[in-house]
Design a protein around this motif. Structure first.
Motif, short mmCIF file in Angstrom:
data_model
loop_
_atom_site.label_atom_id
_atom_site.label_comp_id
_atom_site.label_asym_id
_atom_site.label_seq_id
_atom_site.Cartn_x
_atom_site.Cartn_y
_atom_site.Cartn_z
N UNK A 33 -23.20 47.70 -2.92
CA UNK A 33 -22.17 47.91 -1.91
C UNK A 33 -21.43 49.22 -2.14
N UNK A 34 -21.09 49.51 -3.39
CA UNK A 34 -20.38 50.77 -3.67
C UNK A 34 -21.27 51.98 -3.40
N UNK A 35 -22.58 51.87 -3.70
CA UNK A 35 -23.50 52.97 -3.41
C UNK A 35 -23.59 53.20 -1.90
N UNK A 36 -23.64 52.11 -1.15
CA UNK A 36 -23.71 52.23 0.32
C UNK A 36 -22.42 52.83 0.87
N UNK A 37 -21.28 52.35 0.39
CA UNK A 37 -20.00 52.90 0.86
C UNK A 37 -19.86 54.36 0.47
N UNK A 38 -20.33 54.69 -0.72
CA UNK A 38 -20.27 56.09 -1.14
C UNK A 38 -21.12 56.95 -0.21
N UNK A 39 -22.29 56.46 0.17
CA UNK A 39 -23.17 57.22 1.07
C UNK A 39 -22.57 57.32 2.47
#
Length: 171
Positions: A33-39
């Motif tokens: 989730x954090x990787x997706x939000x970061x992207x």
């Protein structure tokens, strides 16, 4: 009383393993989730920041930010690109205006040099004839000297009148 704790320990081990698996799965989910939000959120903002720094450092207003989404960040990128387009247009207009002003300044300098020459020419003749008349060297040519002085004085007066007319027209 004698009781065995084996079934309780087995049940406790099962719960600990279950909690560990849940913790690992939750950690993986949080990382994803954090990787997706970061992207989705951070990368467009960082790209916009890099573009702004490039524009600022290079003073090149033709650089544009890349729009990645149609959300609020996309609207921000559009607004940023519109600002850059306006700045670029004003920069080009300012450069053109500076070039025009430099050309006008050169023309003014040329005009003043020509004017200075045109005003000195009759004045030199007037002064030369006046010095000759005063020294007595041109006593025999007194009429020609006075005529030359008068002609050059009229010429200088006409030049000054023309200059004043141009000044009035400009103002």
């Amino acid at each position: 009383l004698h009781a065995s704790m084996k079934p309780a320990y087995a049940h406790l081990r099962l719960e600990i393993i279950t909690m560990a698996v849940i913790f690992v799965l939750a950690s993986l989910f949080a990382y994803g989730l954090s990787a997706r939000l970061q992207k989705v959120i951070s990368e467009p903002i960082l790209d916009l920041t890099r573009t702004a720094n490039d524009v600022s450092r290079r003073k090149d207003y033709s650089i544009r930010a890349v729009k990645q989404n149609e959300d609020e960040l996309g609207v921000l990128v559009d607004a940023f690109n519109d600002m850059l387009a306006q700045i670029q247009t004003r920069d080009v207009e300012l450069r053109d205006r500076t070039t025009d002003l430099a050309r006008a300044n050169r023309m003014k300098d040329e005009f003043l040099a020509t004017l200075s020459h045109e005003l000195r020419t009759p004045l030199t003749s007037i002064l030369a004839w006046a010095v000759l008349l005063r020294s007595g060297l041109a006593a025999d040519r007194r009429s020609a000297a006075l005529e030359a002085i008068e002609r050059n004085a009229r010429l200088q007066a006409r030049l000054i009148e023309d200059l004043l007319d141009v000044s009035r027209i400009i103002s």
